[in-house]
Write a protein that holds these residues in place. Structure first.
Motif, PDB file in Angstrom:
ATOM      1  N   LEU A 131       0.741  -1.248   0.021  1.00 41.70           N
ATOM      2  CA  LEU A 131       0.005  -0.145   0.219  1.00 41.70           C
ATOM      3  C   LEU A 131       0.790   1.248  -0.208  1.00 41.70           C
ATOM      4  O   LEU A 131       0.441   2.307  -0.525  1.00 41.70           O
ATOM      5  N   VAL A 132       1.879   1.247   0.678  1.00 42.47           N
ATOM      6  CA  VAL A 132       2.731   2.350   0.898  1.00 42.47           C
ATOM      7  C   VAL A 132       3.412   2.524  -0.467  1.00 42.47           C
ATOM      8  O   VAL A 132       3.687   3.660  -1.135  1.00 42.47           O
ATOM      9  N   GLU A 133       4.099   1.370  -1.131  1.00 41.80           N
ATOM     10  CA  GLU A 133       4.512   1.497  -2.297  1.00 41.80           C
ATOM     11  C   GLU A 133       3.694   2.158  -3.369  1.00 41.80           C
ATOM     12  O   GLU A 133       4.064   2.896  -4.360  1.00 41.80           O
ATOM     13  N   TYR A 134       2.298   1.468  -3.542  1.00 38.61           N
ATOM     14  CA  TYR A 134       1.408   1.627  -4.539  1.00 38.61           C
ATOM     15  C   TYR A 134       1.306   3.368  -4.486  1.00 38.61           C
ATOM     16  O   TYR A 134       1.294   4.024  -5.473  1.00 38.61           O
ATOM     17  N   PHE A 135       1.133   3.936  -3.242  1.00 43.43           N
ATOM     18  CA  PHE A 135       0.862   5.448  -3.121  1.00 43.43           C
ATOM     19  C   PHE A 135       2.320   6.158  -3.742  1.00 43.43           C
ATOM     20  O   PHE A 135       2.048   7.315  -4.527  1.00 43.43           O
ATOM     21  N   GLN A 136       3.382   5.675  -3.385  1.00 44.96           N
ATOM     22  CA  GLN A 136       4.546   6.365  -3.595  1.00 44.96           C
ATOM     23  C   GLN A 136       4.894   6.355  -5.305  1.00 44.96           C
ATOM     24  O   GLN A 136       5.237   7.542  -5.712  1.00 44.96           O
ATOM     25  N   ARG A 137       4.559   5.148  -5.645  1.00 44.88           N
ATOM     26  CA  ARG A 137       4.633   5.208  -7.286  1.00 44.88           C
ATOM     27  C   ARG A 137       3.568   5.841  -8.079  1.00 44.88           C
ATOM     28  O   ARG A 137       3.999   6.378  -9.128  1.00 44.88           O
ATOM     29  N   TYR A 138       2.507   5.761  -7.496  1.00 43.36           N
ATOM     30  CA  TYR A 138       1.470   6.665  -8.118  1.00 43.36           C
ATOM     31  C   TYR A 138       1.895   8.078  -8.171  1.00 43.36           C
ATOM     32  O   TYR A 138       1.849   8.638  -9.120  1.00 43.36           O
ATOM     33  N   SER A 139       2.325   8.489  -6.977  1.00 42.96           N
ATOM     34  CA  SER A 139       2.736  10.102  -6.977  1.00 42.96           C
ATOM     35  C   SER A 139       3.833  10.221  -7.910  1.00 42.96           C
ATOM     36  O   SER A 139       3.684  11.381  -8.380  1.00 42.96           O
ATOM     37  N   ASN A 140       4.718   9.427  -7.951  1.00 38.24           N
ATOM     38  CA  ASN A 140       5.766   9.376  -8.838  1.00 38.24           C
ATOM     39  C   ASN A 140       5.366   9.475 -10.371  1.00 38.24           C
ATOM     40  O   ASN A 140       5.815  10.402 -11.017  1.00 38.24           O
ATOM     41  N   HIS A 141       4.467   8.708 -10.692  1.00 34.95           N
ATOM     42  CA  HIS A 141       3.891   8.638 -12.052  1.00 34.95           C
ATOM     43  C   HIS A 141       3.133   9.897 -12.521  1.00 34.95           C
ATOM     44  O   HIS A 141       3.226  10.319 -13.405  1.00 34.95           O
ATOM     45  N   GLU A 142       2.243  10.114 -11.519  1.00 36.61           N
ATOM     46  CA  GLU A 142       1.444  11.545 -11.561  1.00 36.61           C
ATOM     47  C   GLU A 142       2.505  12.664 -11.736  1.00 36.61           C
ATOM     48  O   GLU A 142       2.465  13.655 -12.592  1.00 36.61           O
ATOM     49  N   LEU A 143       3.631  12.774 -11.089  1.00 32.52           N
ATOM     50  CA  LEU A 143       4.411  14.051 -11.343  1.00 32.52           C
ATOM     51  C   LEU A 143       5.358  13.669 -12.655  1.00 32.52           C
ATOM     52  O   LEU A 143       5.348  14.875 -13.214  1.00 32.52           O
ATOM     53  N   ASP A 144       5.446  12.493 -13.243  1.00 33.81           N
ATOM     54  CA  ASP A 144       6.103  12.360 -14.489  1.00 33.81           C
ATOM     55  C   ASP A 144       5.138  12.942 -15.582  1.00 33.81           C
ATOM     56  O   ASP A 144       5.517  13.684 -16.608  1.00 33.81           O
ATOM     57  N   ASN A 145       3.953  12.797 -15.285  1.00 31.22           N
ATOM     58  CA  ASN A 145       2.946  13.107 -16.411  1.00 31.22           C
ATOM     59  C   ASN A 145       2.882  14.781 -16.348  1.00 31.22           C
ATOM     60  O   ASN A 145       2.713  15.251 -17.214  1.00 31.22           O
ATOM     61  N   TYR A 146       2.741  15.381 -15.197  1.00 27.53           N
ATOM     62  CA  TYR A 146       2.836  16.586 -14.936  1.00 27.53           C
ATOM     63  C   TYR A 146       3.897  17.400 -15.528  1.00 27.53           C
ATOM     64  O   TYR A 146       3.766  18.250 -16.178  1.00 27.53           O
ATOM     65  N   LEU A 147       5.123  16.665 -15.280  1.00 30.93           N
ATOM     66  CA  LEU A 147       6.479  17.527 -15.750  1.00 30.93           C
ATOM     67  C   LEU A 147       6.367  17.449 -17.632  1.00 30.93           C
ATOM     68  O   LEU A 147       6.948  18.348 -18.012  1.00 30.93           O
ATOM     69  N   ARG A 148       6.094  16.389 -17.987  1.00 33.42           N
ATOM     70  CA  ARG A 148       6.150  16.169 -19.445  1.00 33.42           C
ATOM     71  C   ARG A 148       5.243  17.000 -20.194  1.00 33.42           C
ATOM     72  O   ARG A 148       5.398  17.507 -21.153  1.00 33.42           O
ATOM     73  N   GLY A 149       4.117  17.721 -19.414  1.00 34.71           N
ATOM     74  CA  GLY A 149       3.286  18.438 -20.057  1.00 34.71           C
ATOM     75  C   GLY A 149       3.450  19.840 -19.838  1.00 34.71           C
ATOM     76  O   GLY A 149       2.926  20.949 -20.336  1.00 34.71           O
ATOM     77  N   LEU A 150       4.717  20.286 -19.218  1.00 45.88           N
ATOM     78  CA  LEU A 150       4.930  21.586 -18.996  1.00 45.88           C
ATOM     79  C   LEU A 150       5.856  22.026 -19.997  1.00 45.88           C
ATOM     80  O   LEU A 150       6.746  21.520 -20.542  1.00 45.88           O
ATOM     81  N   GLU A 151       5.817  23.425 -20.344  1.00 46.61           N
ATOM     82  CA  GLU A 151       6.783  24.029 -21.209  1.00 46.61           C
ATOM     83  C   GLU A 151       8.146  24.163 -20.188  1.00 46.61           C
ATOM     84  O   GLU A 151       8.190  24.241 -19.272  1.00 46.61           O
ATOM     85  N   LYS A 152       9.171  24.090 -21.209  1.00 47.54           N
ATOM     86  CA  LYS A 152      10.494  24.171 -20.589  1.00 47.54           C
ATOM     87  C   LYS A 152      10.820  25.182 -19.605  1.00 47.54           C
ATOM     88  O   LYS A 152      11.472  25.103 -18.453  1.00 47.54           O
ATOM     89  N   LYS A 153      10.327  26.414 -19.855  1.00 47.34           N
ATOM     90  CA  LYS A 153      10.576  27.554 -19.067  1.00 47.34           C
ATOM     91  C   LYS A 153       9.807  27.448 -17.883  1.00 47.34           C
ATOM     92  O   LYS A 153      10.304  28.317 -16.950  1.00 47.34           O
TER      93      LYS A 153
END
Length: 287
Positions: A131-153
């Protein structure tokens, strides 16, 4: 419930550390050596894959939503069928809704199974650390998606770490329990892997760093140091809106940038060794 005093006593007994303050620059050499031994023995083997999930959840504004995906599986899943694995993922996702009331525990997993109209006994497919790891990996995955969608600036180290830490806010009062669970020896390799993957995400998609020289290691070490120190600060932060945490993060980002500019990589390496161990053990939670 695990109290702060219990967590501190466990740490002291384990490796003889003094009381830790995340803003202090006094570090224990003994802790550094012990952490390095753990890392050397367990390594950083990759054993995770991406799994799509469509089960809805009510886990606050920062939790899993319809159509989200999460990186989760581990070597223990090799002995179960694909159907059982999918059920396990659904239980873990549903169980996040019960963490604040039941902790990172089998009771939360049973409640999650009940929400899915499944027998509580099927929760035995999961462990508390799952359960702990699922939460942490979900959070990492969502951060990854968020950063991919940002402009470089719009990308920066500060915003990357800030957005990752915001996933902890909905469960902040019980997060020290998750930290303590991560200390169990069987969970250490997976805990280290989660941190390594987070450093990769921030380096590649937050900072645009694709270097393959020796600085590959020092940059990730510095980022892990910065993240876990700020996380330790956050779980004991009582200020409104976690303002002390964000101020702390700003100072650590300046330290990191100074080290990167002048090549002073020794300090981040020491901080990473100590604060990662402390993060896994789960010291300094908010009372």
């Amino acid at each position: 419930m695990l109290t702060r005093a219990t967590a501190v006593n466990r740490l002291s007994k384990c490796c003889g550390l003094p009381k830790f303050q995340p803003w202090s620059r006094e570090f224990s050499k003994r802790a550094v050596f012990k952490y390095q031994r753990i890392a050397a023995v367990n390594g950083f083997s990759r054993c995770y894959s991406t799994e799509q999930q469509n089960q809805s959840s009510d886990f606050g504004s920062s939790g899993p939503q319809d159509g989200s995906s999460s990186n989760y599986t581990n070597t223990s899943d090799k002995g179960i069928t694909e159907e059982e694995f999918q059920i396990k993922l659904q239980i873990l996702k549903a169980s996040l809704n019960h963490v604040n009331t039941k902790g990172w525990s089998i009771d939360a997993l049973k409640a999650g199974a009940s929400d899915l109209s499944l027998s509580e006994s099927i929760a035995s497919l999961c462990t508390a650390y799952d359960l702990v790891e699922y939460f942490q990996r979900y959070s990492n995955h969502e951060l990854d998606n968020y950063l991919r969608g940002l402009e470089k600036k719009d990308k920066s180290l500060y915003s990357s770490v800030e957005n990752r830490l915001k996933f902890v806010v909905p469960v902040i009062d019980r997060y020290h329990e998750a930290m303590a669970i991560s200390l169990e020896p069987v969970n250490v390799p997976r805990s280290l892997q989660v941190l390594r993957d987070l450093a990769d995400i921030i380096c590649i998609h937050g900072l645009g760093d694709t270097s393959t020289d020796l600085r590959w290691y020092t940059k990730r070490t510095g980022i892990v140091s910065l993240y876990v120190a700020t996380e330790c600060c956050m779980v004991q932060d009582k200020s409104e809106g976690f303002q002390e945490t964000w101020n702390f993060l700003q100072r650590r980002v300046k330290d990191y940038e100074f080290c990167e500019r002048f090549g002073a990589s020794a300090l981040p390496a020491v901080e990473a060794s100590v604060t990662t161990l402390l993060n896994i053990i789960g010291m300094n939670r908010k009372r």
